[in-house]
Design a protein around this motif. Sequence first.
Motif, PDB file in Angstrom:
ATOM      1  N   ALA A   1      49.956  60.916  36.221  1.00  0.00           N
ATOM      2  CA  ALA A   1      50.348  59.566  36.608  1.00  0.00           C
ATOM      3  C   ALA A   1      49.380  59.080  37.667  1.00  0.00           C
ATOM      4  O   ALA A   1      48.879  59.864  38.476  1.00  0.00           O
ATOM      5  N   ALA A   2      49.107  57.764  37.655  1.00  0.00           N
ATOM      6  CA  ALA A   2      48.196  57.175  38.636  1.00  0.00           C
ATOM      7  C   ALA A   2      48.665  55.763  38.950  1.00  0.00           C
ATOM      8  O   ALA A   2      49.188  55.065  38.074  1.00  0.00           O
ATOM      9  N   PRO A   3      48.498  55.312  40.193  1.00  0.00           N
ATOM     10  CA  PRO A   3      48.899  53.947  40.542  1.00  0.00           C
ATOM     11  C   PRO A   3      48.022  52.919  39.841  1.00  0.00           C
ATOM     12  O   PRO A   3      46.834  53.159  39.605  1.00  0.00           O
ATOM     13  N   VAL A   4      48.600  51.773  39.529  1.00  0.00           N
ATOM     14  CA  VAL A   4      47.873  50.746  38.776  1.00  0.00           C
ATOM     15  C   VAL A   4      46.848  50.041  39.655  1.00  0.00           C
ATOM     16  O   VAL A   4      45.708  49.823  39.254  1.00  0.00           O
ATOM     17  N   THR A   5      47.262  49.687  40.864  1.00  0.00           N
ATOM     18  CA  THR A   5      46.342  48.922  41.725  1.00  0.00           C
ATOM     19  C   THR A   5      46.393  49.426  43.162  1.00  0.00           C
ATOM     20  O   THR A   5      47.431  49.853  43.662  1.00  0.00           O
ATOM     21  N   HIS A   6      45.239  49.373  43.808  1.00  0.00           N
ATOM     22  CA  HIS A   6      45.123  49.576  45.258  1.00  0.00           C
ATOM     23  C   HIS A   6      45.628  50.941  45.735  1.00  0.00           C
ATOM     24  O   HIS A   6      45.892  51.118  46.910  1.00  0.00           O
ATOM     25  N   GLY A   7      45.795  51.894  44.822  1.00  0.00           N
ATOM     26  CA  GLY A   7      46.204  53.226  45.225  1.00  0.00           C
ATOM     27  C   GLY A   7      47.580  53.327  45.831  1.00  0.00           C
ATOM     28  O   GLY A   7      47.904  54.308  46.506  1.00  0.00           O
ATOM     29  N   ARG A   8      48.445  52.324  45.600  1.00  0.00           N
ATOM     30  CA  ARG A   8      49.775  52.342  46.191  1.00  0.00           C
ATOM     31  C   ARG A   8      50.793  52.855  45.176  1.00  0.00           C
ATOM     32  O   ARG A   8      50.884  52.353  44.057  1.00  0.00           O
ATOM     33  N   TRP A   9      51.579  53.821  45.591  1.00  0.00           N
ATOM     34  CA  TRP A   9      52.554  54.451  44.710  1.00  0.00           C
ATOM     35  C   TRP A   9      53.948  53.854  44.935  1.00  0.00           C
ATOM     36  O   TRP A   9      54.361  53.680  46.078  1.00  0.00           O
TER      37      TRP A   9
ATOM     38  N   ALA B   1      65.440  58.198  45.796  1.00  0.00           N
ATOM     39  CA  ALA B   1      66.141  57.432  46.831  1.00  0.00           C
ATOM     40  C   ALA B   1      65.101  56.881  47.803  1.00  0.00           C
ATOM     41  O   ALA B   1      63.979  57.402  47.878  1.00  0.00           O
ATOM     42  N   PRO B   2      65.461  55.852  48.580  1.00  0.00           N
ATOM     43  CA  PRO B   2      64.495  55.271  49.520  1.00  0.00           C
ATOM     44  C   PRO B   2      64.352  56.039  50.831  1.00  0.00           C
ATOM     45  O   PRO B   2      63.629  55.602  51.724  1.00  0.00           O
TER      46      PRO B   2
ATOM     47  N   GLU C   1      60.657  51.012  49.208  1.00  0.00           N
ATOM     48  CA  GLU C   1      61.460  49.794  49.088  1.00  0.00           C
ATOM     49  C   GLU C   1      60.621  48.525  49.155  1.00  0.00           C
ATOM     50  O   GLU C   1      61.045  47.466  48.674  1.00  0.00           O
ATOM     51  N   THR C   2      59.432  48.599  49.735  1.00  0.00           N
ATOM     52  CA  THR C   2      58.600  47.411  49.888  1.00  0.00           C
ATOM     53  C   THR C   2      57.622  47.224  48.735  1.00  0.00           C
ATOM     54  O   THR C   2      56.893  46.228  48.693  1.00  0.00           O
ATOM     55  N   PHE C   3      57.607  48.162  47.798  1.00  0.00           N
ATOM     56  CA  PHE C   3      56.638  48.089  46.700  1.00  0.00           C
ATOM     57  C   PHE C   3      56.934  46.909  45.787  1.00  0.00           C
ATOM     58  O   PHE C   3      58.072  46.696  45.361  1.00  0.00           O
ATOM     59  N   VAL C   4      55.897  46.134  45.463  1.00  0.00           N
ATOM     60  CA  VAL C   4      56.001  45.012  44.519  1.00  0.00           C
ATOM     61  C   VAL C   4      55.052  45.302  43.354  1.00  0.00           C
ATOM     62  O   VAL C   4      53.837  45.417  43.556  1.00  0.00           O
ATOM     63  N   PRO C   5      55.575  45.432  42.133  1.00  0.00           N
ATOM     64  CA  PRO C   5      54.710  45.749  41.000  1.00  0.00           C
ATOM     65  C   PRO C   5      53.819  44.568  40.623  1.00  0.00           C
ATOM     66  O   PRO C   5      54.113  43.417  40.984  1.00  0.00           O
ATOM     67  N   PRO C   6      52.729  44.816  39.916  1.00  0.00           N
ATOM     68  CA  PRO C   6      51.847  43.728  39.479  1.00  0.00           C
ATOM     69  C   PRO C   6      52.595  42.743  38.578  1.00  0.00           C
ATOM     70  O   PRO C   6      53.600  43.105  37.944  1.00  0.00           O
TER      71      PRO C   6
ATOM     72  N   VAL D   1      69.256  50.654  40.471  1.00  0.00           N
ATOM     73  CA  VAL D   1      70.133  50.724  41.652  1.00  0.00           C
ATOM     74  C   VAL D   1      69.694  49.737  42.731  1.00  0.00           C
ATOM     75  O   VAL D   1      70.533  49.171  43.442  1.00  0.00           O
ATOM     76  N   ARG D   2      68.394  49.515  42.846  1.00  0.00           N
ATOM     77  CA  ARG D   2      67.927  48.526  43.831  1.00  0.00           C
ATOM     78  C   ARG D   2      68.432  47.138  43.457  1.00  0.00           C
ATOM     79  O   ARG D   2      68.945  46.400  44.308  1.00  0.00           O
ATOM     80  N   GLU D   3      68.317  46.776  42.179  1.00  0.00           N
ATOM     81  CA  GLU D   3      68.736  45.448  41.751  1.00  0.00           C
ATOM     82  C   GLU D   3      70.247  45.291  41.839  1.00  0.00           C
ATOM     83  O   GLU D   3      70.748  44.247  42.268  1.00  0.00           O
ATOM     84  N   ALA D   4      70.997  46.321  41.439  1.00  0.00           N
ATOM     85  CA  ALA D   4      72.455  46.244  41.525  1.00  0.00           C
ATOM     86  C   ALA D   4      72.911  46.108  42.968  1.00  0.00           C
ATOM     87  O   ALA D   4      73.809  45.319  43.285  1.00  0.00           O
TER      88      ALA D   4
END
Length: 385
Positions: free
Chosen positions: A16-24, A139-140, A165-170, A48-51
């Motif tokens: 597995a590898a991060p898509v952008t900027h090396g952020r997991w 879990a966070p 918790e702060t990760f925003v996907p592309p 669970v985050r969305e719920a």
Amino acid sequence: MQLRYGTNPQQAAAHAAPVTHGRWPVRVLHGQPSFINMLDALNAWQLVREASQSLGRPAAASFKHVSPAGAAVSGPVDDVTAELYGVAGDRVSALTSAYLRARDADPKSSYGDFAAVSHPVDTELAELLTSVVCDGIVAPGYAPGTVATLGKKKNGRFLVLESDETFVPPPCEEREVFGLRLTQDRDQVQLSAALLGHTVGGALPGTAAEDLMLGLAVLRYTQSNSVCYVRDGMTLGIGAGQQSRVDCTRLAGAKVDTWWLRRHPAVRGLAFRQGVRRQERINWQIRFIEGDLTPDETTRLAQALSTPAEELTIDQRERWRQRLTGVAFASDGALPFRDNVDHAHRHGVEYIAEPGGSIRSDEVEAACREHRITLARTGFRLFHH
């Protein structure tokens, strides 16, 4: 990240590898995940985050094969669940209650699950997880000492993942299938009560709206076709991956019946001998509920019990089933025929959320009025593949 193996052990090279900027989006605190572990963790964490964000309470999910076996927000732990897991239901933490309620939706399927919770793992939940058959958790965050406690499970192979918790996907997502790269916009529509604003056949009470919101969050991360029965902030039955929607409705409805019949006095009265493990008790309860035991199964059940089982007749089952009310039902796609409504009604459904827009939506609406079911048309499809 080197993964243990791919979807199957013969697919030995996997990473597995991060898509952008090396952020997991997640990091491994203990263990080595497989390809499926990562899929479960990433889907479960999003659910669970969305719920939790939608309902303002801690949420938990129990995942198996990239779909939830159960999901719930924090709330009361009833006597059946508390007794099964050996806890005081009125004294467990909010996070523990969410996971217990999620796992109890379908405890047979949750055997060997991947757990997800919306809030940092506390000591109580970590101790509970050491006593159940579970492969890992995302879990966070984790209270001091809990990673070490969890890391001892499965001879040190238990997976502990921490989500960001702060990760925003592309904004776009890709997947490769048979040499073809497919790209699409990420579905970023926020789940909110506004989706339930258009109702027919009556208004939605606040608790029903919350149950439908949980159902929509569950469906967003469940393999389609999918439907979900929810009551009091916990799933009672999830149907996933069926080609026919009504088959999905019936499959999930059967799980609802099993959940409800596990609360019948005859099932609660099954007195198991000392030494019969929790999962064996669950499996025997479900086989007893399903009925039609073979002679060999009848003998083995009798050997597992300290006293003979009380009979549970067809009439008793039906009368008990009719006592279940207040159930909400959500569908990831439009209900194509009224048969989905007819089947859902048999399992205590009083509220339905579906996108609408099928050529027979008028028939679906008429069926809801006939059964006195409040119907919410969301106009929002939630397919997940």
